[in-house]
Structure formats: structure tokens, C-alpha cells
Design a protein around this motif. Sequence first.
Motif, mmCIF file in Angstrom:
data_model
loop_
_atom_site.group_PDB
_atom_site.id
_atom_site.type_symbol
_atom_site.label_atom_id
_atom_site.label_comp_id
_atom_site.label_asym_id
_atom_site.label_seq_id
_atom_site.Cartn_x
_atom_site.Cartn_y
_atom_site.Cartn_z
ATOM 1 N N GLN A 1 0.829 -1.215 0.000
ATOM 2 C CA GLN A 1 0.000 0.000 0.000
ATOM 3 C C GLN A 1 0.857 1.255 0.000
ATOM 4 O OE1 GLN A 1 -0.439 -2.702 2.181
ATOM 5 N NE2 GLN A 1 -2.502 -2.581 3.060
ATOM 6 N N LEU A 2 1.953 1.207 0.759
ATOM 7 C CA LEU A 2 2.847 2.358 0.822
ATOM 8 C C LEU A 2 3.422 2.674 -0.552
ATOM 9 C CD1 LEU A 2 4.518 4.368 2.675
ATOM 10 C CD2 LEU A 2 6.301 2.642 2.560
ATOM 11 N N PHE A 3 3.926 1.666 -1.249
ATOM 12 C CA PHE A 3 4.550 1.891 -2.551
ATOM 13 C C PHE A 3 3.539 2.426 -3.563
ATOM 14 C CE2 PHE A 3 8.414 -1.173 -2.133
ATOM 15 C CZ PHE A 3 8.942 -0.311 -1.177
ATOM 16 N N ALA A 4 2.311 1.911 -3.530
ATOM 17 C CA ALA A 4 1.286 2.408 -4.447
ATOM 18 C C ALA A 4 0.980 3.879 -4.171
ATOM 19 C CB ALA A 4 0.018 1.570 -4.312
ATOM 20 N N GLY A 5 0.907 4.259 -2.907
ATOM 21 C CA GLY A 5 0.652 5.657 -2.572
ATOM 22 C C GLY A 5 1.796 6.570 -2.972
ATOM 23 N N VAL A 6 3.032 6.100 -2.794
ATOM 24 C CA VAL A 6 4.185 6.921 -3.135
ATOM 25 C C VAL A 6 4.246 7.164 -4.639
ATOM 26 C CG1 VAL A 6 6.708 6.973 -3.191
ATOM 27 C CG2 VAL A 6 5.527 6.292 -1.112
ATOM 28 N N PHE B 1 14.908 23.244 -3.990
ATOM 29 C CA PHE B 1 14.063 23.651 -2.863
ATOM 30 C C PHE B 1 12.713 22.951 -2.928
ATOM 31 C CE2 PHE B 1 10.517 26.399 -1.622
ATOM 32 C CZ PHE B 1 10.784 26.574 -0.283
ATOM 33 N N TYR B 2 12.101 22.978 -4.128
ATOM 34 C CA TYR B 2 10.799 22.335 -4.257
ATOM 35 C C TYR B 2 10.918 20.811 -4.188
ATOM 36 C CZ TYR B 2 8.322 26.648 -5.171
ATOM 37 O OH TYR B 2 7.765 27.882 -5.031
ATOM 38 N N GLY B 3 12.054 20.271 -4.584
ATOM 39 C CA GLY B 3 12.258 18.845 -4.411
ATOM 40 C C GLY B 3 12.309 18.464 -2.935
ATOM 41 N N ALA B 4 13.014 19.254 -2.118
ATOM 42 C CA ALA B 4 13.059 18.993 -0.679
ATOM 43 C C ALA B 4 11.681 19.152 -0.051
ATOM 44 C CB ALA B 4 14.061 19.939 -0.018
ATOM 45 N N SER B 5 10.958 20.200 -0.476
ATOM 46 C CA SER B 5 9.610 20.421 0.037
ATOM 47 C C SER B 5 8.691 19.260 -0.341
ATOM 48 C CB SER B 5 9.057 21.736 -0.514
ATOM 49 O OG SER B 5 7.693 21.907 -0.172
ATOM 50 N N ALA B 6 8.778 18.810 -1.607
ATOM 51 C CA ALA B 6 7.935 17.700 -2.053
ATOM 52 C C ALA B 6 8.278 16.418 -1.301
ATOM 53 C CB ALA B 6 8.103 17.497 -3.554
ATOM 54 N N TYR B 7 9.547 16.213 -1.015
ATOM 55 C CA TYR B 7 9.964 15.002 -0.285
ATOM 56 C C TYR B 7 9.319 14.952 1.092
ATOM 57 C CZ TYR B 7 13.047 11.993 2.476
ATOM 58 O OH TYR B 7 13.537 11.035 3.327
ATOM 59 N N ILE B 8 9.357 16.068 1.814
ATOM 60 C CA ILE B 8 8.739 16.102 3.145
ATOM 61 C C ILE B 8 7.234 15.919 3.037
ATOM 62 C CG2 ILE B 8 8.306 17.548 5.161
ATOM 63 C CD1 ILE B 8 11.160 16.434 4.944
ATOM 64 N N LEU B 9 6.616 16.568 2.057
ATOM 65 C CA LEU B 9 5.168 16.442 1.897
ATOM 66 C C LEU B 9 4.775 15.005 1.551
ATOM 67 C CD1 LEU B 9 2.651 18.212 2.036
ATOM 68 C CD2 LEU B 9 2.862 18.594 -0.422
ATOM 69 N N ILE B 10 5.578 14.345 0.721
ATOM 70 C CA ILE B 10 5.298 12.951 0.372
ATOM 71 C C ILE B 10 5.402 12.065 1.611
ATOM 72 C CG2 ILE B 10 6.212 10.955 -0.870
ATOM 73 C CD1 ILE B 10 6.895 12.835 -3.157
ATOM 74 N N LEU B 11 6.445 12.260 2.409
ATOM 75 C CA LEU B 11 6.603 11.436 3.609
ATOM 76 C C LEU B 11 5.416 11.609 4.554
ATOM 77 C CD1 LEU B 11 10.369 11.618 4.643
ATOM 78 C CD2 LEU B 11 9.174 9.859 3.351
ATOM 79 N N LEU B 12 4.929 12.849 4.689
ATOM 80 C CA LEU B 12 3.786 13.068 5.577
ATOM 81 C C LEU B 12 2.519 12.408 5.032
ATOM 82 C CD1 LEU B 12 4.387 16.818 6.506
ATOM 83 C CD2 LEU B 12 4.498 14.876 8.079
ATOM 84 N N LEU B 13 2.300 12.531 3.722
ATOM 85 C CA LEU B 13 1.050 12.045 3.147
ATOM 86 C C LEU B 13 1.077 10.552 2.821
ATOM 87 C CD1 LEU B 13 0.082 14.986 0.761
ATOM 88 C CD2 LEU B 13 -0.860 14.439 3.008
ATOM 89 N N CYS B 14 2.276 9.973 2.671
ATOM 90 C CA CYS B 14 2.313 8.559 2.331
ATOM 91 C C CYS B 14 1.877 7.687 3.507
ATOM 92 C CB CYS B 14 3.698 8.147 1.838
ATOM 93 S SG CYS B 14 4.959 8.053 3.120
ATOM 94 N N ALA B 15 1.680 8.294 4.675
ATOM 95 C CA ALA B 15 1.130 7.536 5.802
ATOM 96 C C ALA B 15 -0.355 7.239 5.616
ATOM 97 C CB ALA B 15 1.340 8.303 7.106
ATOM 98 N N VAL B 16 -1.022 8.000 4.734
ATOM 99 C CA VAL B 16 -2.461 7.792 4.525
ATOM 100 C C VAL B 16 -2.751 6.384 4.000
ATOM 101 C CG1 VAL B 16 -4.486 8.575 3.260
ATOM 102 C CG2 VAL B 16 -2.921 10.246 4.259
ATOM 103 N N PRO B 17 -2.021 5.879 2.982
ATOM 104 C CA PRO B 17 -2.321 4.514 2.518
ATOM 105 C C PRO B 17 -2.099 3.430 3.561
ATOM 106 C CG PRO B 17 -1.001 5.696 0.887
ATOM 107 C CD PRO B 17 -1.007 6.522 2.131
ATOM 108 N N VAL B 18 -1.289 3.701 4.595
ATOM 109 C CA VAL B 18 -1.037 2.697 5.633
ATOM 110 C C VAL B 18 -1.707 3.087 6.935
ATOM 111 C CG1 VAL B 18 1.126 1.973 4.572
ATOM 112 C CG2 VAL B 18 1.162 3.816 6.243
ATOM 113 N N SER B 19 -2.834 3.797 6.830
ATOM 114 C CA SER B 19 -3.516 4.288 8.027
ATOM 115 C C SER B 19 -3.959 3.165 8.947
ATOM 116 C CB SER B 19 -4.732 5.132 7.635
ATOM 117 O OG SER B 19 -4.338 6.303 6.952
ATOM 118 N N GLY B 20 -4.272 1.988 8.353
ATOM 119 C CA GLY B 20 -4.694 0.870 9.193
ATOM 120 C C GLY B 20 -3.640 0.470 10.210
ATOM 121 N N TYR B 21 -2.375 0.632 9.845
ATOM 122 C CA TYR B 21 -1.296 0.300 10.773
ATOM 123 C C TYR B 21 -1.214 1.287 11.931
ATOM 124 C CZ TYR B 21 3.483 -0.011 12.548
ATOM 125 O OH TYR B 21 4.572 -0.099 13.365
ATOM 126 N N LEU B 22 -1.695 2.492 11.714
ATOM 127 C CA LEU B 22 -1.530 3.558 12.701
ATOM 128 C C LEU B 22 -2.679 3.665 13.685
ATOM 129 C CD1 LEU B 22 -0.155 6.232 10.232
ATOM 130 C CD2 LEU B 22 1.139 5.058 12.003
#
Length: 425
Positions: A21-26, A211-232
Motif C-alpha cells: 500500500q505504501l509503494f502504491a501511494g508513493v 528547494f521544491y524537491g526537498a519540500s515535495a519530499y517532506i510532503l510525500i513522507l507526511l502524506l504517504c502515511a495515509v495509505p497505511v492508516s490501518g497500521y496507525l
Amino acid sequence: MLIRFAFWKLEIKRALQRVPQLFAGVVVLMFLAGTTALFASRALYGEQAAGRIPVAVVLPEEELLAKKALSMIASLDSVKSMCDFVYQDRETALEMLKAGEVYAVMEVPEGLVQGIMDGSNVPVRIYFPENAGIESRIFQELTDAGAGILGAAQAGIYAGDQLCAAYGLESQIPLLEQDLNRIFLSYSLPREDYFRHIQVDATGDLGTAGFYGASAYILILLLCAVPVSGYLLPYRPVLERKLGMAGMGPLTQVLARTGGLGILMMAATGQIVLMMAAGMAAPGELGDIFFSLKAGIGDSFSKAGVWDSLTDKLLLAVTVTAVCFAVAAVVVLAYRLAGSLLGGIMLLFLLATVQHFLAGGFLPLVFLPASVKGLAQVLPSGILMDAVGMALTAHWDGMVFGRLGLLAAGAVGTAALWQAGGERR
């Protein structure tokens, strides 16, 4: 100790089951973030900061002195390098402004020069379009600066006149004004000599795409938790009590959950790196998107050098790992505070968007109000982006590591206290 080790092992095993699920979301988030970074970079700067500024000038009939004064101003290097003056009648000038052919209209009143000399100061009226672009704003800054220089010079002359009058030296006023005019003109006309040419980047040490690559990386890490919400999702109350009876209280449970999610974040980071490498080799627009990110990050490398030493490589690995686990701690806290699947998703989305914007993730801090800039030092995205920027430029800073550690510790501690309070309730 053995039961605690077994518990952590089971948590990691549960986390690894969510890898698909994580890989599909990423995959989805990476493509959206790359596209956003590309277009945001173009919107921020475009091909150039600003073009030449055509300005329509409306002069009164037979006002030769004013036209000579404007010609002298237009010949200055600081004005000539940016502005083109076009003399028109009032109606034509306003039509050109409305059509977008000029960026401003400057209407010169009768007796302008005489008004400056006798102190009546007849104002020059300047018209700007309703949706003023950067060129109009630059011209507005130029006119404001000119008005400020003129006002300061007139204040000095008036003060000198009053001083002469106070001491009964009225006969010396013409000589004083002549000397002051010469002095002020000698300061203002060659004013370009007082400036050094320094290239300023709104994104600091990082290139724009970096700069936008670093910003996108952080945003992806925060949002990629959504597909694995069941674990959380929090444990069931019965299981929490059983774990507590076995000596594994809220802090141990939160640390185990953060560790499992942190490993998922590390896996997501590896996937992002592989997707960037594959994207740069892809033809067409997709390749352009990822190559733009690579070029922007490469620009930042050129300022500090690629991680040349073994120490740099080790610090890079430590920083990336710390960022992943700090993001995991923040996400776990969000789901602990929400207490449910839907609530956790909504809270995480708000956290990842609102505070990311306030931390300068979508627009660099130089474009945000001064009251907002201070928040970036304490918001999660601001701390995380500083850490990623530090890693990309190899400008290692102990304060950044300290803030990153405080963020992770604060999130873990708050989540544990919140869970403990829920158990007492």
C-alpha cells in the motif's frame, strides 16, 4: 526484556505488511509532487525575473522643461537599464495601459519643475493596471524611491533656509540652496555607484527546483502515511491494558509504532530515489519533471560540493534516517490525537498542508508576511525542510540536528502522554 523485544519485532512485521500500500501511494504522490515542483518553479521565476518596463508619459503641452528633466532621469543607468519611456496623450496612454502595452502611465502636471523649486510640490499622478505584475511593482518601487530622495533633499533645503532665517542670514539663503542642490545632485545622480551587484535567490542555498524537491519530499513522507492508516490505528483498550501489565506502557508502545512507521518511511525514501533515477531516463514530459528536480539539486551541490568525505556520507545517512523517524513520530502523534481512522486522515492532511504552507513549503519564506516567518522555526515542516536542505548542501549544523531531535522527542512524548491520559479516562 525478551517480551519487549518480541513486541517490537511484531510491530516491525506488522509495518512491513503495509509495504505494498505504501509503494502504491508513493507512486501517485511522487508524480503529483514532481509536477507541482516543476510548475511552481516556473511560476516563481519563469524564464527571467522581469522584462523591460515600458511606461507611457503624459506631458502638458509646451512643457519643455519637464521633458528635459524626464530625459535626464531616463538617461540614468539605473532607470535606462529597465524602463522605456513613451510619450503619449492621456487618452492613448490609458488605452495602452488597459491593453497591457505599458505597465504604468505617468501623468506629469503643469509647472512640475517650478513646483519642486518653489516648494509647492505638485504631485505626479501614476496609473497602474488593476492586476499589476512584477514589472509594475518594480516601477512603483522606483518611483517611491525617487520620491523619497526628493523629499529628503527638500527637507534638507527647507531646514537650511529656516536656520539662516533664525540667525538673520536671509541674504545667504540663495547661496546655501545652490550649495545644497549641488551636494544632493552629486549624491543622487551617480547613485548606482553605491550598490554592489549581488545575486539573491529566494530559496537560499538550494536551487529553485532543489528547494521544491526537498519540500515535495517532506510532503510525500507526511502524506504517504495515509495509505497505511490501518497500521496507525490505536490498539484496542484490552490489548493496551495487557501490554501495560507486561511492563510495556504508553511510551514503549508509541516508540514501537514510531519505529515501525519509520522503517516504512525509509522504504518510501528508497522508492523515491529509484523513481527519480528512472524518471530522469524516461522520455517526454515525465523525464523533464524529474530532470528538473535533479538539476535543481545539482545546483545546490555545486555550491557546497558533493559529499566528498566519508564523514559527509555518514552524516547524510544519519540525517535521512532522523528525518524519516521524525516524520513517523509526527504522524503517530496525529493519529493518537485523532483516535480514529477518518479523524487521523483528516488531521494528518490538515497538518501536512496548512503547516507546510506556513513553514514556506509551497512559497519560500521571503514571499510570506514577516509575522509568519518566525513560525517556520518551530513548525514540523520547517524543521524537516531545514534538515533536508542541510543534507543536500552538506552544510552541517548542530542546531538543525538539535531541532530535529526535539521535534521527534516532543512528538513521541506528547503521544505517550495523550495515550496515558486516555487510559486514565
